[in-house]
Design a protein around this motif. Structure first.
Motif, mmCIF file in Angstrom:
data_model
loop_
_atom_site.group_PDB
_atom_site.id
_atom_site.type_symbol
_atom_site.label_atom_id
_atom_site.label_comp_id
_atom_site.label_asym_id
_atom_site.label_seq_id
_atom_site.Cartn_x
_atom_site.Cartn_y
_atom_site.Cartn_z
ATOM 1 N N LYS A 173 0.860 -1.186 0.000
ATOM 2 C CA LYS A 173 0.000 0.000 0.000
ATOM 3 C C LYS A 173 0.891 1.230 0.000
ATOM 4 O O LYS A 173 1.949 1.207 0.635
ATOM 5 C CB LYS A 173 -0.833 0.025 1.275
ATOM 6 N N TYR A 178 -2.362 6.621 2.292
ATOM 7 C CA TYR A 178 -3.087 6.156 3.482
ATOM 8 C C TYR A 178 -2.746 6.974 4.725
ATOM 9 O O TYR A 178 -3.552 7.089 5.635
ATOM 10 C CB TYR A 178 -2.790 4.672 3.743
ATOM 11 N N ARG A 203 -2.366 -8.189 12.685
ATOM 12 C CA ARG A 203 -3.310 -8.966 11.860
ATOM 13 C C ARG A 203 -3.405 -10.409 12.378
ATOM 14 O O ARG A 203 -4.484 -10.946 12.558
ATOM 15 C CB ARG A 203 -2.842 -8.911 10.400
ATOM 16 N N ARG A 546 -3.671 -8.087 2.255
ATOM 17 C CA ARG A 546 -4.347 -6.909 2.772
ATOM 18 C C ARG A 546 -5.842 -6.908 2.473
ATOM 19 O O ARG A 546 -6.468 -5.851 2.376
ATOM 20 C CB ARG A 546 -3.704 -5.636 2.211
ATOM 21 N N CYS A 548 -9.890 -7.661 3.328
ATOM 22 C CA CYS A 548 -10.683 -7.272 4.493
ATOM 23 C C CYS A 548 -10.661 -8.354 5.566
ATOM 24 O O CYS A 548 -10.963 -9.515 5.289
ATOM 25 C CB CYS A 548 -12.121 -7.013 4.051
HETATM 26 C C1 HEM Z 1 -19.519 -5.045 3.213
HETATM 27 C C2 HEM Z 1 -18.632 -4.769 4.118
HETATM 28 C C3 HEM Z 1 -17.164 -4.565 3.901
HETATM 29 C C4 HEM Z 1 -16.473 -4.347 2.749
HETATM 30 C C5 HEM Z 1 -17.014 -4.251 1.334
HETATM 31 C C6 HEM Z 1 -15.081 -4.215 3.106
HETATM 32 C C7 HEM Z 1 -14.062 -4.007 2.194
HETATM 33 C C8 HEM Z 1 -12.745 -3.853 2.547
HETATM 34 C C9 HEM Z 1 -11.677 -3.567 1.618
HETATM 35 C C10 HEM Z 1 -11.844 -3.402 0.111
HETATM 36 C C11 HEM Z 1 -10.538 -3.472 2.333
HETATM 37 C C12 HEM Z 1 -9.161 -3.088 1.793
HETATM 38 C C13 HEM Z 1 -9.131 -1.572 1.903
HETATM 39 C C14 HEM Z 1 -7.816 -0.942 1.669
HETATM 40 O O1 HEM Z 1 -6.803 -1.575 1.941
HETATM 41 O O2 HEM Z 1 -7.801 0.225 1.231
HETATM 42 C C15 HEM Z 1 -10.863 -3.695 3.717
HETATM 43 C C16 HEM Z 1 -9.938 -3.691 4.737
HETATM 44 C C17 HEM Z 1 -10.276 -3.849 6.052
HETATM 45 N N1 HEM Z 1 -11.516 -4.101 6.574
HETATM 46 FE FE1 HEM Z 1 -13.216 -4.320 5.513
HETATM 47 N N2 HEM Z 1 -14.957 -4.339 4.460
HETATM 48 C C18 HEM Z 1 -16.213 -4.567 4.985
HETATM 49 C C19 HEM Z 1 -16.522 -4.761 6.322
HETATM 50 C C20 HEM Z 1 -15.624 -4.799 7.342
HETATM 51 C C21 HEM Z 1 -15.935 -5.087 8.723
HETATM 52 C C22 HEM Z 1 -17.329 -5.428 9.241
HETATM 53 C C23 HEM Z 1 -14.773 -4.970 9.427
HETATM 54 C C24 HEM Z 1 -14.521 -5.171 10.902
HETATM 55 C C25 HEM Z 1 -15.366 -5.154 11.825
HETATM 56 C C26 HEM Z 1 -13.725 -4.616 8.496
HETATM 57 C C27 HEM Z 1 -12.415 -4.398 8.840
HETATM 58 C C28 HEM Z 1 -11.408 -4.157 7.940
HETATM 59 C C29 HEM Z 1 -10.029 -3.945 8.321
HETATM 60 C C30 HEM Z 1 -9.480 -3.923 9.751
HETATM 61 C C31 HEM Z 1 -9.311 -3.768 7.135
HETATM 62 C C32 HEM Z 1 -7.793 -3.563 6.994
HETATM 63 C C33 HEM Z 1 -7.183 -4.941 6.788
HETATM 64 C C34 HEM Z 1 -5.685 -4.945 6.522
HETATM 65 O O3 HEM Z 1 -5.187 -4.101 5.782
HETATM 66 O O4 HEM Z 1 -5.031 -5.836 7.057
HETATM 67 N N3 HEM Z 1 -14.277 -4.525 7.242
HETATM 68 N N4 HEM Z 1 -12.211 -3.925 3.821
#
Ligand code: HEM
Length: 615
Positions: A173, A178, A203, A546, A548
């Motif tokens: 990233k 960010y 993580r 990376r 979700c």
């Molecule tokens: C429909 C629901 C969701 C979608 C479409 C979604 C989508 C995404 C996407 C595309 C990323 C990557 C974003 C980036 O790196 O710029 C991401 C990362 C992340 N999401 Fe979700 N998310 C959803 C729900 C959730 C929920 C419910 C949680 C926690 C309660 C969550 C926690 C996280 C976290 C902590 C990351 C960072 C992960 C990392 O980089 O290791 N997300 N999500």
């Protein structure tokens, strides 16, 4: 194949030393030059030297008047010229590098910038950059480029190359982008940080919290919260134009508060008492979460404190931080419950010190969880209700599915049985509706992979010059005509076939040499090829390391919420939304795509419906 890319050139020298590889003089010089360029791109060093030159110049000027010591003056003068020289060196290097980058990318198609200095800036500031990107991909094909100021962006929407980039460890990233979120989230965190040892520790530490067992345990709470939401909607009656976006954001807040921190956020419960302290708190929290998302672009004008919206943004960020501090205190007061998110996070160790994470490290992780989970899940639920309301045939199929499971009120059984966790795997059509909505309205529409190469990198047949930003916009990959048949049509049925998320057909979009050394295929008919070898064309939750972390929680909570709401109500878009065109118009991307001003709908109870629960 690709050159492994560090994020910072000095780290590369350090890594080379650690690996026992030679660190010759020329290598160090190379590193220093790279470092200077890296800083120049981030403006820091260049501005430091320019300011130092100005400061020394000013001191020199003053000293001339005050002192007669010529020698002191000449030393200051020399220092001043040295600073000017270094700043000029950085600028010249940067300009040469910019020209080189432009030349290396010259063969890629892309829109001409309207303004030579700012480049294609409008894409960064428009309301719907995801749709703009999709239109550009239709015009210029699966790989195109544009420039914003001095940053060259290469947009990749070809499934093979996009899958490769998202899965590859060679592309990280880009912190530069960010890191703008860090001040609002309290520092670097799981979402915004580099893919480094710290990120890996956090993580790895919290992933078990999202296990099927834990999501199952939280299911009862999801059902109770949604039932209460349904009761509130029933009480408001079918004539009320309810902002379903706000209600579903509240539902998501309740789920995450309970799941992550065993804390009742009263987001739904407090709807009954609009003047209560609880509701005011939830409103403030909801506003601040929305503010964090919607005003994230504030960084471009954070200093304009005379503007009321900018000041309101700062106040909202303050509230958000207050909430996070309270949540941390609450977490620490909880009895240890092995496996819960709070417990796992509190037990995570900093890989540098070997000690438990400090409060300053824990706060950004809590903020990121709320930030990443509420708006994504809430807006997805909203768009699901919208798509269902526009497609009566799809609604009829969902109703039939719920009826088959005994989850709909019927004349013989006016009070249907309660929704259970086991039902989640028995709702394939509703699941298909969610997947299709995520295809058409992915909340993270512009995509995750703003990755930057610190050295020239080979991506298949494409040489990406150092410093190029690479975008794999999810909305575009999901909606361009070269990746999908009839992408503009809402067709949940396509998800009833297996393997829909994979790129299909023998045909590759680009000439074969573009895919050299990338061992992913587009033949979805070959079951012998593991899924890890297949190219994807669907990334609502991103892909690779990376991706979700909360996707299992999000999918279960969406399924439960929609099953419960659609079993009790049929939804109609309120007139004030201006029909589908109005909804399209209201779509706004601010890190997460949502309907600006809410999604107002009438919830028409299905007959016979349940008695509202006593609050
Ligand atoms: C429909 C629901 C969701 C979608 C479409 C979604 C989508 C995404 C996407 C595309 C990323 C990557 C974003 C980036 O790196 O710029 C991401 C990362 C992340 N999401 Fe979700 N998310 C959803 C729900 C959730 C929920 C419910 C949680 C926690 C309660 C969550 C926690 C996280 C976290 C902590 C990351 C960072 C992960 C990392 O980089 O290791 N997300 N999500």
């Amino acid at each position: 194949m690709t050159v492994p890319l560090p994020n910072h050139p000095l780290k590369e020298a350090q890594k080379r030393k650690e690996d026992g590889r030679p660190v010759g003089r020329h290598v160090l010089i190379d590193d220093v030059v790279l470092q200077l360029r890296w800083h120049a791109e981030n403006d820091i060093l260049m501005w430091f030297f320019i300011l130092a030159a100005l400061f020394l110049g000013a001191v020199n000027y003053l000293a001339k008047g005050l002192s007669s010591h010529d020698q002191a003056n000449s030393t200051l003068k020399t220092l001043c010229w040295a600073c000017i020289g270094i700043a000029a060196f950085i600028i010249v290097r940067f300009v040469l590098d910019f020209i080189r980058r432009s030349q290396l990318l010259a063969h890629l198609p892309g829109p001409k910038p309207r303004n030579w200095i700012t480049g294609y800036m409008e894409i960064a500031y428009c309301k719907q950059p995801h749709r703009m990107c999709t239109a550009l991909a239709e015009q210029y094909g699966p790989i195109f480029k544009f420039r914003i100021l001095c940053f060259h962006v290469v947009c990749i929407t070809d499934p093979v190359l996009a899958t490769y980039i998202l899965r590859s460890k060679d592309f990280d990233k880009i912190r530069f982008i960010y890191s703008f979120l860090d001040p609002f989230l309290g520092g670097a965190n799981l979402l915004t940080g580099h893919t480094n040892a710290h990120w890996r520790a956090v993580r790895k530490g919290i992933v078990p919290a999202f296990s099927a067992g834990n999501v199952r345990q939280a299911f009862g709470h999801m059902v109770r919260s949604c039932t209460a939401l349904g009761d509130f909607m029933a009480a408001r009656g079918p004539s009320a134009a309810l902002d379903m976006d706000e209600l579903l954001l509240r539902a998501a807040m309740d789920v995450i508060g309970h799941f992550g921190f065993q804390r009742n956020m009263h987001a739904i419960g407090s709807l009954w008492q609009p003047d209560s302290e609880d509701n005011r708190n939830v409103r403030a929290l909801l506003d601040s979460t929305l503010e964090v998302v919607q005003r994230a672009q504030i960084y471009a004008r954070w200093w304009r404190l005379w503007r009321t919206d900018v000041r309101a943004g700062w106040v909202a960020f303050g509230r958000y931080k207050g909430l996070v501090r309270r949540l941390l205190a609450h977490m620490k007061g909880l009895p240890p419950q092995g496996g819960s998110f709070a417990d796992l996070l509190l037990r995570t160790k900093d890989p540098k010190t070997g000690r438990l994470l400090k409060d300053v490290q824990l706060r950004p992780e809590i903020a990121a969880l709320f930030f990443a989970g509420i708006d994504t899940t809430g807006h997805t639920g909203t768009f699901c209700l919208y798509t269902v309301s526009q497609h009566p045939k799809a609604e009829a199929k969902i109703v039939a599915e719920l009826q088959r499971l005994g989850l709909m009120p019927t004349a013989e059984q006016p009070q249907p049985r309660d929704l259970e966790y086991a039902d989640m795997s028995e709702l394939p059509y509703l699941q298909a509706v969610i997947k299709e909505t995520l295809r058409m309205y992915p909340p993270v529409g512009i995509g995750q992979a703003k990755v930057c190469a610190a050295r020239d990198t080979r991506l298949g047949g494409l040489l990406l010059p150092a410093g190029t930003l690479i975008a794999t916009p999810h909305h575009t990959i999901h909606n361009v005509s070269f990746n999908w048949d009839t992408p503009q049509e809402f067709l949940p049925e396509r998800w009833l076939r297996s393997g829909t998320e994979y790129a299909i057909g023998e045909k590759l979009l680009l000439p074969k040499q573009w895919y050299q050394d990338i061992h992913l295929n587009t033949d979805s008919m070959d079951p012998l090829e593991g899924n890890s070898r297949r190219a994807k064309r669907y990334f609502p939750f991103a892909e690779g390391a990376r991706s979700c972390v909360g996707q299992s929680l999000a999918m279960t909570s969406l399924l439960a919420t929609l099953a419960l709401l659609l079993s009790r109500f049929s939804f109609r878009l309120a007139d004030q939304m201006g029909g589908p065109e109005g909804v399209l118009d209201s779509e706004r991307y601010a890190l997460v795509t949502g309907p600006e001003g809410g999604m107002h709908m009438h919830a028409i109870p299905r007959q016979p419906h349940r008695e509202p629960m006593q609050q």
